[in-house]
Design an enzyme around this catalytic site. Structure first.
Site, mmCIF file in Angstrom:
data_model
loop_
_atom_site.group_PDB
_atom_site.id
_atom_site.type_symbol
_atom_site.label_atom_id
_atom_site.label_comp_id
_atom_site.label_asym_id
_atom_site.label_seq_id
_atom_site.Cartn_x
_atom_site.Cartn_y
_atom_site.Cartn_z
ATOM 1 N N HIS A 216 0.802 -1.229 0.000
ATOM 2 C CA HIS A 216 0.000 0.000 0.000
ATOM 3 C C HIS A 216 0.831 1.275 0.000
ATOM 4 O O HIS A 216 0.288 2.370 -0.080
ATOM 5 C CB HIS A 216 -0.967 0.029 1.185
ATOM 6 C CG HIS A 216 -0.302 0.266 2.511
ATOM 7 N ND1 HIS A 216 0.393 -0.714 3.178
ATOM 8 C CD2 HIS A 216 -0.219 1.377 3.297
ATOM 9 C CE1 HIS A 216 0.860 -0.232 4.318
ATOM 10 N NE2 HIS A 216 0.518 1.038 4.415
HETATM 11 C C1 UD1 Z 1 -2.265 5.522 5.985
HETATM 12 C C2 UD1 Z 1 -0.959 6.056 6.527
HETATM 13 C C3 UD1 Z 1 0.144 5.023 6.342
HETATM 14 C C4 UD1 Z 1 -0.260 3.691 6.937
HETATM 15 C C5 UD1 Z 1 -1.606 3.260 6.410
HETATM 16 C C6 UD1 Z 1 -2.027 2.031 7.163
HETATM 17 C C7 UD1 Z 1 -0.665 8.484 6.297
HETATM 18 C C8 UD1 Z 1 0.038 9.550 5.543
HETATM 19 N N1 UD1 Z 1 -0.540 7.257 5.794
HETATM 20 O O1 UD1 Z 1 -2.090 5.306 4.592
HETATM 21 O O2 UD1 Z 1 1.313 5.465 7.007
HETATM 22 O O3 UD1 Z 1 0.710 2.747 6.602
HETATM 23 O O4 UD1 Z 1 -2.579 4.304 6.627
HETATM 24 O O5 UD1 Z 1 -3.050 1.335 6.593
HETATM 25 O O6 UD1 Z 1 -1.279 8.747 7.290
HETATM 26 N N2 UD1 Z 1 -9.463 4.522 1.985
HETATM 27 C C9 UD1 Z 1 -10.565 3.718 1.951
HETATM 28 N N3 UD1 Z 1 -11.139 3.376 3.146
HETATM 29 C C10 UD1 Z 1 -10.666 3.801 4.344
HETATM 30 C C11 UD1 Z 1 -9.539 4.619 4.358
HETATM 31 C C12 UD1 Z 1 -8.937 4.970 3.163
HETATM 32 O O7 UD1 Z 1 -11.028 3.309 0.899
HETATM 33 O O8 UD1 Z 1 -11.241 3.428 5.390
HETATM 34 C C13 UD1 Z 1 -8.807 4.874 0.691
HETATM 35 C C14 UD1 Z 1 -9.185 6.257 0.194
HETATM 36 O O9 UD1 Z 1 -9.260 6.201 -1.196
HETATM 37 C C15 UD1 Z 1 -7.968 7.087 0.585
HETATM 38 C C16 UD1 Z 1 -6.826 6.080 0.472
HETATM 39 O O10 UD1 Z 1 -7.399 4.851 0.875
HETATM 40 O O11 UD1 Z 1 -7.780 8.191 -0.235
HETATM 41 C C17 UD1 Z 1 -5.644 6.423 1.346
HETATM 42 O O12 UD1 Z 1 -6.045 6.583 2.712
HETATM 43 P P1 UD1 Z 1 -5.146 7.461 3.731
HETATM 44 O O13 UD1 Z 1 -5.683 7.377 5.090
HETATM 45 O O14 UD1 Z 1 -4.962 8.831 3.164
HETATM 46 O O15 UD1 Z 1 -3.731 6.809 3.640
HETATM 47 P P2 UD1 Z 1 -3.315 5.276 3.612
HETATM 48 O O16 UD1 Z 1 -2.746 4.960 2.289
HETATM 49 O O17 UD1 Z 1 -4.439 4.463 4.146
HETATM 50 N N1 UDP Z 2 -3.427 -5.865 9.258
HETATM 51 C C1 UDP Z 2 -4.661 -6.517 9.338
HETATM 52 N N2 UDP Z 2 -5.244 -6.934 8.172
HETATM 53 C C2 UDP Z 2 -4.673 -6.767 6.955
HETATM 54 C C3 UDP Z 2 -3.413 -6.106 6.892
HETATM 55 C C4 UDP Z 2 -2.830 -5.650 8.056
HETATM 56 O O1 UDP Z 2 -5.188 -6.727 10.409
HETATM 57 O O2 UDP Z 2 -5.278 -7.180 5.948
HETATM 58 C C5 UDP Z 2 -2.842 -5.350 10.514
HETATM 59 C C6 UDP Z 2 -1.452 -5.886 10.871
HETATM 60 O O3 UDP Z 2 -1.440 -6.113 12.261
HETATM 61 C C7 UDP Z 2 -0.536 -4.730 10.536
HETATM 62 C C8 UDP Z 2 -1.426 -3.539 10.847
HETATM 63 O O4 UDP Z 2 -2.713 -3.957 10.394
HETATM 64 O O5 UDP Z 2 0.628 -4.685 11.303
HETATM 65 C C9 UDP Z 2 -1.033 -2.235 10.169
HETATM 66 O O6 UDP Z 2 -0.788 -2.510 8.840
HETATM 67 P P1 UDP Z 2 -0.565 -1.480 7.686
HETATM 68 O O7 UDP Z 2 0.276 -2.212 6.726
HETATM 69 O O8 UDP Z 2 -1.876 -0.990 7.213
HETATM 70 O O9 UDP Z 2 0.166 -0.213 8.304
HETATM 71 P P2 UDP Z 2 1.683 0.177 8.522
HETATM 72 O O10 UDP Z 2 2.183 -0.646 9.643
HETATM 73 O O11 UDP Z 2 2.427 -0.038 7.247
HETATM 74 O O12 UDP Z 2 1.621 1.624 8.845
#
Ligand code: UD1
Ligand code: UDP
Length: 362
Positions: free
Chosen positions: A203
């Site tokens: 991601h």
């Molecule tokens: C965020 C964090 C990242 C973390 C990740 C964990 C920041 C800058 N990034 O990234 O460090 O590793 O979360 O999972 O804070 N979206 C959905 N449903 C949701 C949330 C998001 O569909 O519930 C989609 C939306 O299109 C959104 C995109 O995911 O624009 C990105 O979401 P965002 O919270 O901005 O960043 P992540 O890539 O999730």
């Molecule tokens: N995780 C989960 N389901 C998934 C992927 C991840 O429960 O399908 C959990 C797992 O414990 C992981 C945490 O979510 O350590 C955070 O993962 P993510 O990769 O979203 O965030 P990051 O640690 O890269 O910020």
């Protein structure tokens, strides 16, 4: 005396759970704020059910948006709240936008901040998380470090030693507390997996946002899928792009929606290898002794390489690295980082209570 916890994105929840629970045991009044950065059930609510987290006292409902939009929305909502309520301490977790936003608000209005998972550095400022980590650490009154390298980074950046506390890893508290629930057998059957399999998560913007890079990565993962089935619980970020580029077009690639914590960890526990760009997954595989191939040029968690099962790999080296892991077979012994022992939450809670008492006495 009220301690406020800021959560919002998936990785925050397993980090906050043990800290909340330990502070509850010490009788501390707390509030749990959910910023709403993540809102899908599988990225948010399922963690509250599975980890028995209390219902958030408030959900700010900020949702998705650009960095500025999301950060500003959290800041605006929190500023109003904190000016009215003046918490004794605000605890922020990890490196997501909600973490940074809360730390900035607190610093400007004089509310103390504690950062859980302070001092991690990838030294790659193209990662939004690296910016969030550095700024949050510079503004925090208490820095809770998960590894010795983090302490060294904080010291080098001028954070006074009396603010830094080496406490272990609360994410690992959660993993160890729920270990008995991680049963690979039913989980693999539910996904039609028999024999060795790998789990992959992707991601990071650096992997999924750039089309040319994403194509190279997909080709490499397809080569890996020639070796064994790969289950991919795909994060919404980049999902459409990866699927458009043919990620799922291989008979051994199974793309599914993000999984709940227990099902995900069960599958990771039973996997022959994990391919990932996640931060938390590098740590979890290290403790579970599952080989982890991290698809990134750098990691803010180098301890998972020196004291764990992790290796950094490039797309062009990934298939050979996976082949080597499969030939070597399951690990029987592996090192685990110091203090990743399931007691970080109580250590953090103790420091917080002592700090609050000392501050009150002043
Ligand atoms: C965020 C964090 C990242 C973390 C990740 C964990 C920041 C800058 N990034 O990234 O460090 O590793 O979360 O999972 O804070 N979206 C959905 N449903 C949701 C949330 C998001 O569909 O519930 C989609 C939306 O299109 C959104 C995109 O995911 O624009 C990105 O979401 P965002 O919270 O901005 O960043 P992540 O890539 O999730
Ligand atoms: N995780 C989960 N389901 C998934 C992927 C991840 O429960 O399908 C959990 C797992 O414990 C992981 C945490 O979510 O350590 C955070 O993962 P993510 O990769 O979203 O965030 P990051 O640690 O890269 O910020």
């Amino acid at each position: 005396m009220t301690v406020v916890h800021i959560t919002g994105a998936r990785p925050n929840f397993p980090k906050a759970a043990p800290v909340l629970s330990a502070l509850t045991s010490l009788g501390v009044r707390q509030q749990l704020v959910h910023t709403g950065q993540h809102y899908d059930d599988k990225l948010s609510d399922i963690f509250f059910r599975e980890l028995e987290l209390p219902r958030p006292d408030v959900n700010l409902g900020v949702g998705s948006g650009s960095h500025a939009t999301q950060t500003a929305a959290v800041m605006t909502a929190l500023e109003e709240r904190f000016l009215a309520e003046r918490p004794s301490l605000v605890v922020v977790y990890g490196d997501v936008n909600s973490t940074l936003a809360a730390a900035l608000v607190c610093a400007k209005i004089g509310v103390p901040v504690a950062h859980v998972e302070a001092g991690l550095r990838s030294f790659d400022l193209t990662m939004p998380e690296e910016i969030n980590r550095k700024v949050t650490d510079a503004l925090s009154d208490l820095a809770f470090a998960t590894s010795p390298d983090a302490i060294a980074h904080l010291s080098r950046e001028g954070v006074p030693a009396d603010r830094i506390h080496f406490v272990g890893n609360p994410m690992i508290d959660t993993l160890l507390a729920h270990l008995d629930r991680f049963d690979p057998e039913p989980a693999r059957q539910a996904h039609g997996l028999s024999g060795p399999y790998a789990v992959a998560t992707l991601h990071r913007p650096g992997n999924v946002d750039d089309k040319a890079h994403a194509v190279t990565l997909i080709q490499a993962i397809h080569k890996c899928a020639d070796l064994l089935p790969i289950l991919v619980p795909l994060h919404p970020r980049g999902r459409a792009r990866l699927l458009e580029l043919g990620f799922a077009d291989h008979p051994n690639i199974r793309v599914v929606d993000p999984l709940g914590y227990v099902e995900f960890m069960s599958l990771v526990r039973g996997a022959a290898a994990v391919l990932t760009d996640s931060g938390g997954v590098q740590e979890e595989t290290t403790v579970l002794g599952v080989p982890c191939l991290t698809l990134r040029p750098s990691t803010e968690r180098p301890i998972t390489i020196t004291h764990g099962t992790n290796r950094l790999v490039r797309a062009d080296t990934l298939p050979d690295e996976l082949q080597a892991v499969l030939e070597r077979g399951p690990l029987t012994e592996w090192p685990v980082p110091p203090l990743w022992d399931g007691k970080a939450g109580p250590r953090i809670a103790r420091v917080i209570v002592d700090w609050l008492n000392a501050r009150r006495a002043r």
